[in-house]
Design an enzyme around this catalytic site. Structure first.
Site, short mmCIF file in Angstrom:
data_model
loop_
_atom_site.label_atom_id
_atom_site.label_comp_id
_atom_site.label_asym_id
_atom_site.label_seq_id
_atom_site.Cartn_x
_atom_site.Cartn_y
_atom_site.Cartn_z
N ASN A 156 51.44 49.39 28.18
CA ASN A 156 50.47 49.63 27.10
C ASN A 156 51.06 49.47 25.71
O ASN A 156 50.46 49.88 24.72
CB ASN A 156 49.86 51.03 27.24
CG ASN A 156 49.03 51.14 28.49
OD1 ASN A 156 48.47 50.15 28.97
ND2 ASN A 156 48.96 52.33 29.07
N GLU A 209 49.93 38.85 25.56
CA GLU A 209 50.33 39.67 26.71
C GLU A 209 51.60 39.11 27.36
O GLU A 209 52.41 39.85 27.91
CB GLU A 209 49.21 39.76 27.76
CG GLU A 209 47.91 40.40 27.26
CD GLU A 209 47.89 41.94 27.34
OE1 GLU A 209 48.95 42.57 27.51
OE2 GLU A 209 46.78 42.50 27.19
N GLU A 266 49.90 54.13 38.28
CA GLU A 266 50.06 54.59 36.90
C GLU A 266 50.27 56.08 36.76
O GLU A 266 49.52 56.77 36.09
CB GLU A 266 48.87 54.12 36.03
CG GLU A 266 49.19 54.21 34.55
CD GLU A 266 48.31 53.32 33.67
OE1 GLU A 266 47.54 52.52 34.20
OE2 GLU A 266 48.43 53.49 32.45
N ARG A 299 32.92 48.45 52.14
CA ARG A 299 34.13 49.27 51.94
C ARG A 299 35.41 48.44 51.81
O ARG A 299 36.51 48.95 52.06
CB ARG A 299 34.31 50.31 53.05
CG ARG A 299 33.14 51.26 53.11
CD ARG A 299 33.40 52.40 54.06
NE ARG A 299 32.22 53.23 54.15
CZ ARG A 299 31.19 52.95 54.93
NH1 ARG A 299 31.20 51.87 55.70
NH2 ARG A 299 30.15 53.75 54.94
N ARG A 334 54.45 52.89 34.48
CA ARG A 334 53.51 51.79 34.25
C ARG A 334 52.94 51.83 32.84
O ARG A 334 52.48 50.81 32.32
CB ARG A 334 52.39 51.85 35.31
CG ARG A 334 51.49 50.64 35.31
CD ARG A 334 50.60 50.59 36.54
NE ARG A 334 49.62 49.51 36.39
CZ ARG A 334 48.91 48.98 37.38
NH1 ARG A 334 49.04 49.43 38.60
NH2 ARG A 334 48.04 48.01 37.15
N HIS A 388 43.45 48.98 21.02
CA HIS A 388 42.13 49.43 21.49
C HIS A 388 41.30 49.98 20.33
O HIS A 388 40.09 49.79 20.27
CB HIS A 388 42.27 50.51 22.57
CG HIS A 388 42.67 49.94 23.91
ND1 HIS A 388 43.35 50.68 24.85
CD2 HIS A 388 42.50 48.71 24.45
CE1 HIS A 388 43.57 49.92 25.93
NE2 HIS A 388 43.07 48.72 25.70
N LYS A 442 44.17 46.44 39.38
CA LYS A 442 43.10 47.21 38.74
C LYS A 442 41.85 46.35 38.69
O LYS A 442 41.87 45.25 38.11
CB LYS A 442 43.48 47.59 37.31
CG LYS A 442 44.47 48.72 37.22
CD LYS A 442 44.60 49.14 35.76
CE LYS A 442 45.63 50.23 35.58
NZ LYS A 442 45.78 50.58 34.15
N HIS A 479 41.15 40.44 22.62
CA HIS A 479 42.06 41.50 23.07
C HIS A 479 43.52 41.24 22.67
O HIS A 479 44.18 42.11 22.10
CB HIS A 479 41.94 41.68 24.59
CG HIS A 479 42.86 42.71 25.14
ND1 HIS A 479 42.70 44.06 24.88
CD2 HIS A 479 43.97 42.61 25.92
CE1 HIS A 479 43.67 44.73 25.47
NE2 HIS A 479 44.45 43.87 26.12
N LYS A 493 55.44 42.06 35.04
CA LYS A 493 54.37 43.02 35.34
C LYS A 493 54.47 43.48 36.79
O LYS A 493 54.30 44.67 37.08
CB LYS A 493 53.00 42.39 35.07
CG LYS A 493 51.87 43.34 35.52
CD LYS A 493 50.69 43.40 34.64
CE LYS A 493 49.76 44.51 35.11
NZ LYS A 493 48.39 44.37 34.63
N HIS A 516 48.82 48.87 22.68
CA HIS A 516 47.43 49.02 23.11
C HIS A 516 46.70 50.20 22.49
O HIS A 516 45.48 50.18 22.41
CB HIS A 516 47.34 49.09 24.64
CG HIS A 516 47.40 47.74 25.30
ND1 HIS A 516 48.48 46.90 25.15
CD2 HIS A 516 46.51 47.06 26.07
CE1 HIS A 516 48.26 45.78 25.83
NE2 HIS A 516 47.07 45.84 26.40
#
Ligand SMILES: NC(=O)c1ccc[n+]([C@@H]2O[C@H](COP(=O)([O-])OP(=O)(O)OC[C@H]3O[C@@H](n4cnc5c(N)ncnc54)[C@H](O)[C@@H]3O)[C@@H](O)[C@H]2O)c1
Ligand SMILES: [Zn+2]
Length: 368
Positions: free
Chosen positions: A247, A187, A239, A124, A243, A254, A145, A267, A229, A250
């Site tokens: 993107n 980025e 988010e 956990r 936030r 994507h 994340k 990417h 960031k 993106h």
């Protein structure tokens, strides 16, 4: 010189150290963080990074009195899977990791995301340290994340889980392949484009030094990228709103990755084309055309693509975007630049404008 930034998240705040020779200090730093020597540490890495840097990390940890277990998996996005996750868990259990142990992620975003999810879920949640070795990972190592992919969807199984420490050793970046360097810099400049005009133009002026991995320029760029960031994440950890500005580029990016099959464009390359697209969208909405000219100048200077190959058809890209996001009554949300260094979240972008942008991205020469 070691640069230091704090990601301010209340009791989950943590430092990012950026400099040379940090791998050799990792053992002492783990003791400073408070990991007890009697609890084993697990170093997770991939098959490209481990042969170059794992021995140095293990030596430093052992010298500081730790028992070290390591797990190396094949490099590449395909390893960010539930299968590899289970294998790393097995190593952790067999290695006797306990509640006071920590997982150290030595590698790029793939290692960071996967090892972070192991750290978040083993018993956990245990300690977590990021040792990013790609430029792109300046992005993934801030914000907490962590995730693995499901066969049906990328990053579908994950958590928000903050590390206790991020150690960015600039020496490790010297072995990065040139395409990975440019992809990571996409980025970096994105962080300037969304919030810091001066930094975006600084990237343009110092592009050659950045591509040559000159330590002074690179250290500064990573510090600014992480700090921007961190500031966005500190204001919106989970988010819910702001936030989303991270993107920029993106949605189209994507779609390019999905249509090309992951791997055709890296990417950062895909989002560079996406950022050029966002600047075209801005022009359609009446913003200054210089946003596009300057964005393209920055991306091109960093060795990044700004155009779509013709085989990426409008239909395929639109379909991929609609899969990613719902068009509500023919409209969708995009991050749109207002100027270099400022963006808005615009939720009523018309489908026909997105189609128009894709067509412009495909044209040879200047779209003007
Ligand atoms: N968590 C987040 O917020 C977040 C943000 C952005 C991206 N990501 C994730 O990050 C991943 C992409 O990260 P990445 O671009 O770092 O990819 P990566 O980890 O696959 O690294 C790219 C390639 O470079 C190799 N490599 C890494 N470091 C090296 C070094 N120092 N020298 C030589 N080769 C090296 C790797 O083995 C790999 O082949 C994606 O899975 C993406 O989803 C996560
Ligand atoms: Zn990204």
């Amino acid at each position: 010189m070691t640069r230091s930034i704090t990601v301010e998240l209340g009791e989950r705040s943590y430092p990012i150290l950026i400099g040379s020779g940090l791998l050799q200090q990792i053992g002492g730093l783990c003791r400073e963080v408070g990991y007890p020597q009697r609890s084993p540490l697990l170093v997770v890495s991939d098959s490209e990074v481990a042969p170059l840097y794992l021995a140095a990390v293990e030596a430093s940890l052992t010298a500081a009195g730790y028992t070290v277990v390591s797990h190396v998996f094949p490099s590449g996005e395909a390893s960010k899977s539930l299968t590899v996750y289970e294998e790393v868990m097995t190593t952790a259990i067999q290695g006797g990791l306990d509640r006071r142990s920590a997982v150290l992620a030595l590698g790029g975003g793939v290692v960071g995301d996967l090892a972070g999810f192991v750290a978040a879920t083993y018993m956990r949640g245990i300690g977590f340290v990021q040792i990013p070795t790609t430029i792109l990972a300046h992005d993934s190592s801030v914000g907490g994340k962590v995730a693995v992919n499901h066969p049906l969807a990328k990053n579908m199984v994950g958590a928000f889980y903050q590390p206790s420490l991020v150690l960015y050793d600039l020496d490790t970046l010297q072995s990065l392949p040139p395409r990975q360097v440019a992809s990571g810099l996409a980025e970096v400049v994105k962080h300037g484009l969304i919030l810091d005009r001066e930094f975006a133009y600084w990237c343009l002026e110092h592009a050659a030094e950045l591509l040559a991995l000159q330590p002074e320029a690179l250290g500064y760029a990573l510090e600014r990228g992480c700090a921007i960031k961190a500031a966005v994440v500190a204001g919106d950890e989970r988010e819910h709103g702001q936030r989303a500005i991270l993107n920029l580029g993106h949605t189209i990016g994507h779609a390019i990755e999905a249509v090309g099959g992951y791997g055709a464009f890296l990417h950062g390359e895909a989002i560079a084309i996406g950022m050029a697209g966002s600047a075209l969208l801005a022009a359609r909405l009446g913003r200054d055309q210089a946003i596009y000219t300057d964005t393209v100048a920055m991306l091109t200077a960093l060795g990044l693509p700004v155009r779509l190959p013709v085989e990426y058809t409008e239909e395929a890209l639109m379909e991929a975007m609609m899969h990613d996001k719902k068009f509500k009554e023919g409209q969708m949300t995009f991050i749109v630049p207002d100027s270099i260094g400022a963006v808005s979240i615009v939720d009523d972008i018309r489908q026909e404008d997105v189609r128009g942008v894709i067509a412009q991205l495909q044209k040879e020469g200047s779209p003007w």
